[in-house]
Design a protein around this motif. Structure first.
Motif, PDB file in Angstrom:
ATOM      1  N   ALA A  14       0.826  -1.210   0.000  1.00 38.72           N
ATOM      2  CA  ALA A  14       0.000   0.000   0.000  1.00 38.72           C
ATOM      3  C   ALA A  14       0.857   1.256   0.000  1.00 38.72           C
ATOM      4  N   ASP A  15       2.021   1.210   0.701  1.00 38.73           N
ATOM      5  CA  ASP A  15       2.885   2.391   0.758  1.00 38.73           C
ATOM      6  C   ASP A  15       3.563   2.663  -0.583  1.00 38.73           C
ATOM      7  N   GLU A  16       3.646   1.642  -1.423  1.00 34.93           N
ATOM      8  CA  GLU A  16       4.292   1.800  -2.720  1.00 34.93           C
ATOM      9  C   GLU A  16       3.320   2.319  -3.772  1.00 34.93           C
ATOM     10  N   LEU A  17       2.039   2.198  -3.503  1.00 33.13           N
ATOM     11  CA  LEU A  17       1.049   2.596  -4.495  1.00 33.13           C
ATOM     12  C   LEU A  17       0.977   4.110  -4.624  1.00 33.13           C
ATOM     13  N   ARG A  18       0.811   4.569  -5.832  1.00 31.66           N
ATOM     14  CA  ARG A  18       0.588   5.983  -6.108  1.00 31.66           C
ATOM     15  C   ARG A  18      -0.653   6.100  -6.982  1.00 31.66           C
ATOM     16  N   MET A  19      -1.257   7.259  -6.965  1.00 27.55           N
ATOM     17  CA  MET A  19      -2.491   7.436  -7.723  1.00 27.55           C
ATOM     18  C   MET A  19      -2.304   7.108  -9.194  1.00 27.55           C
ATOM     19  N   ARG A  20      -1.122   7.444  -9.735  1.00 27.10           N
ATOM     20  CA  ARG A  20      -0.896   7.173 -11.156  1.00 27.10           C
ATOM     21  C   ARG A  20      -0.753   5.678 -11.448  1.00 27.10           C
ATOM     22  N   ASP A  21      -0.460   4.888 -10.397  1.00 26.21           N
ATOM     23  CA  ASP A  21      -0.315   3.446 -10.591  1.00 26.21           C
ATOM     24  C   ASP A  21      -1.648   2.708 -10.518  1.00 26.21           C
ATOM     25  N   LEU A  22      -2.669   3.383 -10.014  1.00 18.24           N
ATOM     26  CA  LEU A  22      -3.919   2.701  -9.722  1.00 18.24           C
ATOM     27  C   LEU A  22      -4.800   2.538 -10.963  1.00 18.24           C
ATOM     28  N   PRO A  23      -5.475   1.420 -11.050  1.00 21.15           N
ATOM     29  CA  PRO A  23      -6.420   1.189 -12.154  1.00 21.15           C
ATOM     30  C   PRO A  23      -7.774   1.814 -11.819  1.00 21.15           C
ATOM     31  N   LEU A  24      -7.864   3.128 -11.924  1.00 15.34           N
ATOM     32  CA  LEU A  24      -9.110   3.815 -11.575  1.00 15.34           C
ATOM     33  C   LEU A  24     -10.267   3.404 -12.476  1.00 15.34           C
ATOM     34  N   ARG A  25      -9.928   2.769 -13.596  1.00 13.59           N
ATOM     35  CA  ARG A  25     -10.983   2.319 -14.497  1.00 13.59           C
ATOM     36  C   ARG A  25     -11.906   1.310 -13.806  1.00 13.59           C
ATOM     37  N   GLY A  26     -11.391   0.590 -12.782  1.00  9.97           N
ATOM     38  CA  GLY A  26     -12.235  -0.360 -12.079  1.00  9.97           C
ATOM     39  C   GLY A  26     -13.387   0.319 -11.360  1.00  9.97           C
ATOM     40  N   VAL A  27     -13.092   1.442 -10.691  1.00 11.01           N
ATOM     41  CA  VAL A  27     -14.142   2.192  -9.997  1.00 11.01           C
ATOM     42  C   VAL A  27     -15.137   2.757 -11.003  1.00 11.01           C
ATOM     43  N   VAL A  28     -14.611   3.248 -12.121  1.00 10.34           N
ATOM     44  CA  VAL A  28     -15.489   3.794 -13.163  1.00 10.34           C
ATOM     45  C   VAL A  28     -16.398   2.691 -13.710  1.00 10.34           C
ATOM     46  N   ARG A  29     -15.851   1.501 -13.887  1.00 12.46           N
ATOM     47  CA  ARG A  29     -16.650   0.398 -14.427  1.00 12.46           C
ATOM     48  C   ARG A  29     -17.750  -0.021 -13.463  1.00 12.46           C
ATOM     49  N   VAL A  30     -17.432  -0.032 -12.164  1.00 16.47           N
ATOM     50  CA  VAL A  30     -18.464  -0.343 -11.181  1.00 16.47           C
ATOM     51  C   VAL A  30     -19.596   0.672 -11.278  1.00 16.47           C
ATOM     52  N   GLY A  31     -19.237   1.949 -11.372  1.00 16.86           N
ATOM     53  CA  GLY A  31     -20.252   2.991 -11.489  1.00 16.86           C
ATOM     54  C   GLY A  31     -21.093   2.840 -12.736  1.00 16.86           C
ATOM     55  N   ILE A  32     -20.443   2.475 -13.848  1.00 14.47           N
ATOM     56  CA  ILE A  32     -21.183   2.309 -15.101  1.00 14.47           C
ATOM     57  C   ILE A  32     -22.181   1.161 -15.001  1.00 14.47           C
ATOM     58  N   LEU A  33     -21.728   0.021 -14.477  1.00 14.03           N
ATOM     59  CA  LEU A  33     -22.616  -1.134 -14.351  1.00 14.03           C
ATOM     60  C   LEU A  33     -23.768  -0.844 -13.390  1.00 14.03           C
ATOM     61  N   PHE A  34     -23.434  -0.197 -12.275  1.00 16.55           N
ATOM     62  CA  PHE A  34     -24.472   0.133 -11.296  1.00 16.55           C
ATOM     63  C   PHE A  34     -25.499   1.085 -11.907  1.00 16.55           C
ATOM     64  N   LEU A  35     -25.010   2.047 -12.680  1.00 19.41           N
ATOM     65  CA  LEU A  35     -25.901   3.017 -13.308  1.00 19.41           C
ATOM     66  C   LEU A  35     -26.778   2.363 -14.363  1.00 19.41           C
ATOM     67  N   ILE A  36     -26.201   1.458 -15.144  1.00 15.39           N
ATOM     68  CA  ILE A  36     -26.974   0.806 -16.202  1.00 15.39           C
ATOM     69  C   ILE A  36     -28.074  -0.065 -15.596  1.00 15.39           C
ATOM     70  N   VAL A  37     -27.717  -0.861 -14.573  1.00 17.91           N
ATOM     71  CA  VAL A  37     -28.692  -1.794 -14.010  1.00 17.91           C
ATOM     72  C   VAL A  37     -29.782  -1.057 -13.244  1.00 17.91           C
ATOM     73  N   LEU A  38     -29.389  -0.250 -12.256  1.00 21.18           N
ATOM     74  CA  LEU A  38     -30.395   0.415 -11.435  1.00 21.18           C
ATOM     75  C   LEU A  38     -30.947   1.670 -12.097  1.00 21.18           C
ATOM     76  N   GLY A  39     -30.073   2.433 -12.759  1.00 20.00           N
ATOM     77  CA  GLY A  39     -30.554   3.628 -13.435  1.00 20.00           C
ATOM     78  C   GLY A  39     -31.534   3.303 -14.537  1.00 20.00           C
ATOM     79  N   GLY A  40     -31.196   2.292 -15.336  1.00 17.92           N
ATOM     80  CA  GLY A  40     -32.113   1.884 -16.396  1.00 17.92           C
ATOM     81  C   GLY A  40     -33.411   1.327 -15.862  1.00 17.92           C
ATOM     82  N   LEU A  41     -33.329   0.641 -14.710  1.00 15.70           N
ATOM     83  CA  LEU A  41     -34.524   0.038 -14.128  1.00 15.70           C
ATOM     84  C   LEU A  41     -35.473   1.093 -13.568  1.00 15.70           C
TER      85      LEU A  41
END
Length: 404
Positions: free
Chosen positions: A258-285
């Motif tokens: 955890a101490d070695e991780l930096r924001m630029r190293d993180l796969p922020l796309r994972g959080v974005v993908r969770v938001g997209i799926l959540f929005l599609i399923v519940l938002g569409g519903l």
């Protein structure tokens, strides 16, 4: 034989079959068949019920939502969304007491929003986080219990497969049922985090000493979290646990401290993908754009696109292999779910024939209790679900003996 005694024997039979690790679907079905036979004393009646119940229990278009949600969760796992969310959670919580455990709860909550499965959430997160927590000095029992308890968020946070099945069986609105799990799921996650912060602050020095001792012995470098230890708390058999924990090898950002991780190293796309799926399923519903079944199908399609995009640089063979394995896993899990639905239908047929629901209602009404007191008593039955997290031992020897 009285009806009350027969009901008791059937319940005991069910518990015995579950205790000897018989598959849940078979245990439910055999208990129901036994009860129906001794209740009616007519083998022909039982065979007629066995011929009609599987059809009536599964003859519902609404049940098509089940394989779609399962497929979405499997695609999400193979698209590395769980790993990506956990990596982000590790960085966000690294300054907090018990940061890795807090990150585990946060990641379980995030992944539950796309997996819909408590077992899938616990199995995936156990592989990612149990080993890391033990390297950091967390007692093995606490690390495993954290994942086991946080994995139950998959039952609450939509799209929850359990809530979908409950809504279909009880003929309630799927959308309303999913919405009812949002606030309890968030409150549960916050409660788990609050408990972890208190315990971690109290035992900070003890855990640090344990971590130092493990590093000096060279044990920590070889620690691997065993998903079977975690899934046993969910009552999952070994074969099912192995299937549930079949995931991809961790990528580079999962090997970093955890101490070695930096924001630029993180796969922020994972959080974005969770938001997209959540929005599609519940938002569409809830927007009325999709029905419940269509929202599940769109979620599965979107997760499939994410999987293809994640492995686009690895070639067609890698993409095809992951898609085929995801379809196989979905077929197996869907078959298991529908088998449980049929088994529970057989047992329910016995309980209804024995008038058990009416007997329980008459008994509860005869007590003359306040309705809120009755509700409170039922809620107290849920307290033991958090028991694994509140009972653990701080012992280096336990850490060693728990690793297989």
């Amino acid at each position: 034989m009285t009806v009350g005694l027969l009901i008791t024997l059937v319940v005991v039979l069910l518990l015995v079959l579950l205790a000897i690790r018989m598959p849940v679907a078979l245990a439910l079905a055999l208990s129901g068949i036994t009860g129906l036979y001794f209740l009616r004393g007519d083998a022909e009646y039982v065979t007629n019920q066995l011929g009609s119940i599987p059809f009536t229990q599964t003859n519902s278009f609404s049940l098509t939502i089940v394989p779609m949600f399962i497929l979405m969760g499997v695609f999400a796992v193979r698209a590395r969304i769980a790993e990506q969310v956990y990596a982000v959670a590790r960085l966000a919580s690294r300054r907090l007491p018990g940061g890795l455990a807090v990150a585990t709860v946060m990641a379980c909550a995030g992944f539950a929003a796309v997996s819909g499965s408590s077992i899938g959430t616990a199995a995936t997160m156990s592989r990612l986080s149990v080993g890391e927590m033990r390297k950091a000095g967390y007692p093995a029992s606490f690390a495993g219990a954290t994942v086991a308890v946080a994995g139950t968020l998959g039952v609450l946070i939509p799209p929850s497969l359990f809530l979908v099945l409950y809504a279909i069986i009880t003929r309630e609105s799927v959308g309303a049922m999913l919405a009812s799990g949002i606030i309890p799921g968030i409150l549960s996650a916050c409660a788990y985090i609050a408990y972890i912060l208190v315990v971690a602050r109290k035992n900070k020095e003890k855990w640090a000493a344990l971590a130092q001792g493990e590093r000096q012995s060279g044990f920590a470098a070889d620690v691997q979290g065993d998903p079977q230890d975690v899934l046993e708390l969910h009552g999952i058999a070994k074969r099912e646990a192995q299937a549930a924990t079949e995931t991809l090898e961790p990528v580079e950002y999962m090997r970093m401290n955890a101490d070695e991780l930096r924001m630029r190293d993180l796969p922020l796309r994972g959080v974005v993908r969770v938001g997209i799926l959540f929005l599609i399923v519940l938002g569409g519903l809830y927007s009325g754009l999709f029905t419940a079944t269509e929202s599940a199908a769109m979620g599965a399609l979107t997760a499939a696109i994410m999987l293809v995009w994640e492995f686009r640089r690895d070639g067609v063979k890698a993409v095809t292999s992951n898609v085929v394995e995801a379809l196989k896993e979905t077929a197996g899990t869907t078959s298991m779910v529908f088998a449980i639905v049929v088994g529970s239908g057989i047992l329910s047929a016995f309980f209804i024939s024995a008038r058990l629901p009416q007997m329980v209602t008459d008994w509860a009404s005869g007590l003359g209790l306040n309705p809120y007191l009755t509700l409170g008593a039922l809620l107290l039955l849920l307290v033991p679900s958090a028991w694994p997290l509140t009972h653990y031992r701080f012992s280096s020897s336990q850490c060693h003996s728990s690793t297989r």
